[in-house]
Design a protein around this motif. Structure first.
Motif, PDB file in Angstrom:
ATOM      1  N   MET A  84    -111.925  43.474  15.282  1.00 32.93           N
ATOM      2  CA  MET A  84    -113.322  43.227  15.629  1.00 32.93           C
ATOM      3  C   MET A  84    -113.715  43.817  16.982  1.00 32.93           C
ATOM      4  SD  MET A  84    -115.210  42.063  13.404  1.00 32.93           S
ATOM      5  CE  MET A  84    -114.723  41.908  11.704  1.00 32.93           C
ATOM      6  N   ALA A  85    -112.792  43.814  17.916  1.00 37.42           N
ATOM      7  CA  ALA A  85    -113.108  44.383  19.229  1.00 37.42           C
ATOM      8  C   ALA A  85    -113.467  45.859  19.086  1.00 37.42           C
ATOM      9  CB  ALA A  85    -111.925  44.216  20.177  1.00 37.42           C
ATOM     10  N   GLU A  86    -112.689  46.562  18.287  1.00 36.60           N
ATOM     11  CA  GLU A  86    -112.932  47.989  18.052  1.00 36.60           C
ATOM     12  C   GLU A  86    -114.224  48.205  17.266  1.00 36.60           C
ATOM     13  OE1 GLU A  86    -110.558  50.730  15.152  1.00 36.60           O
ATOM     14  OE2 GLU A  86    -109.454  50.671  17.046  1.00 36.60           O
ATOM     15  N   THR A  87    -114.453  47.349  16.281  1.00 38.50           N
ATOM     16  CA  THR A  87    -115.654  47.461  15.454  1.00 38.50           C
ATOM     17  C   THR A  87    -116.919  47.200  16.263  1.00 38.50           C
ATOM     18  OG1 THR A  87    -114.425  46.763  13.494  1.00 38.50           O
ATOM     19  CG2 THR A  87    -116.820  46.572  13.399  1.00 38.50           C
ATOM     20  N   LEU A  88    -116.876  46.179  17.117  1.00 37.63           N
ATOM     21  CA  LEU A  88    -118.041  45.869  17.947  1.00 37.63           C
ATOM     22  C   LEU A  88    -118.331  47.007  18.923  1.00 37.63           C
ATOM     23  CD1 LEU A  88    -117.469  42.079  18.716  1.00 37.63           C
ATOM     24  CD2 LEU A  88    -119.052  43.110  17.076  1.00 37.63           C
ATOM     25  N   GLN A  89    -117.275  47.608  19.454  1.00 34.36           N
ATOM     26  CA  GLN A  89    -117.468  48.735  20.371  1.00 34.36           C
ATOM     27  C   GLN A  89    -118.129  49.904  19.646  1.00 34.36           C
ATOM     28  OE1 GLN A  89    -116.927  48.749  23.690  1.00 34.36           O
ATOM     29  NE2 GLN A  89    -117.840  50.793  23.699  1.00 34.36           N
TER      30      GLN A  89
END
Length: 322
Positions: A84-89
């Motif tokens: 999710m961290a990568e997706t949100l970025q």
């Protein structure tokens, strides 16, 4: 005609987009068949970066979310990614425009893990929300200011809507159809898509999947002890007594990493074990209670129903393959 904006995010889940389009297009077809003005105009919104390489999707011309007029509601689909961290970025550029739309009067709805993007906007702070049950712990850790209702199928707080995992998307869509077009149309859509209109909880679909993607050896040791000895230990103190740290420090670090206390972790480990025994074996209830670490049948049933949303017998009846 209400303007519906569907966000074509990066790493979107195709099933989520398809459900949104199918439901609103079907509503429009019902109105068209009755000779009535269409209630919805569907817009597919995306980032400037995506628009530079893609002009159409699902039979619609893509529009820039940056340039879009104010929508009646913007819908954020689920994500395929587990990071999710990568997706949100990757989707961060959309956040200011979601906030602008909301401040201009738009409603915002999310499906499944799409709630993470709305959480990252800050619009959910102090408000209730739900997401996929198996993503709930991660969501709670990432957005502690959100009042997460992990067992709920659909939530509404003012102009913000969220739904749980997978088929819960249809329940949010039904909710919106009911709100915009009335109960009669909602019932028609429920029949077309065979949706159980009365389901308001998703807790019995959950699987306990504790976070182990961390570098805290103390917490990892506590997790391993709980998972290896949940059947035998009477108390959490017995399980963590050999870990070289104070109980207070263990509890603090454990909750910070996993999102729950060691006692809650022990309970959820036992309940998950019981669920597997209920579905995969023919053991009697007394055996299941004992083999999942409980000695008090009344306490077991109380904890099971609170955690799962139904009794052990109901769970077996619903999910056991005969």
């Amino acid at each position: 005609m209400r303007q519906i904006g569907v966000l074509l995010s990066k790493s979107y889940k195709l099933l989520s987009i398809a459900a949104i389009l199918e439901v609103f297009e079907t509503v429009n077809k019902f109105y068209e068949a009755d000779g009535l003005p269409l209630p919805f105009h569907i817009n597919i919104l995306t980032s400037e970066e995506t628009l530079a390489t893609q002009k159409e999707a699902f039979g619609y011309t893509l529009q820039s979310i940056k340039e879009a007029e104010t929508m009646e509601i913007i819908l954020i689909p689920a994500f395929t990614s587990d990071n999710m961290a990568e997706t949100l970025q990757a989707n961060y550029a959309c956040i200011p425009h979601l906030i602008r739309q909301y401040n201009a009067g738009a409603c915002v709805g999310t499906f499944c893990t799409g709630a993470f993007l709305l959480g990252a906007s800050g619009l959910l702070n102090g408000k209730i929300a739900t997401t996929h049950v198996d993503a709930s712990n991660g969501f709670a850790q990432a957005f502690p200011s959100v009042k997460l209702k992990a067992d709920k199928t659909v939530t509404q707080d003012g102009r913000l809507y969220t739904s749980g995992g997978a088929t819960s998307s249809f329940h949010l869509l039904l909710h919106l159809v009911h709100e915009y077009c009335g109960k009669e149309m909602a019932i028609k859509i429920a029949k077309v898509f065979a949706i159980d209109m009365d389901r308001d909880k998703q807790s019995y679909f959950s699987t306990f999947q504790p976070s182990k993607d961390h570098n805290d050896d103390l917490v990892a040791s506590a997790q391993a002890k709980i998972e290896s000895n949940y059947q035998d230990a009477a108390t959490i103190e017995e399980l963590i007594k050999d870990i070289p740290s104070s109980r207070r420090n263990i509890v603090r670090r454990f909750k910070q990493i996993t999102g729950i206390t060691p006692i809650e972790y022990l309970q959820q480990t036992r309940i998950e074990a019981a669920k597997k025994l209920l579905v995969k074996t023919g053991q009697q209830m007394s055996e299941i209670i004992f083999n999942s670490g409980y000695s008090d049948p009344k306490a077991f049933r109380k904890v099971f129903k609170k955690s799962v949303g139904m009794t052990p017998s109901q769970y077996r009846e619903k999910f056991q393959v005969r």
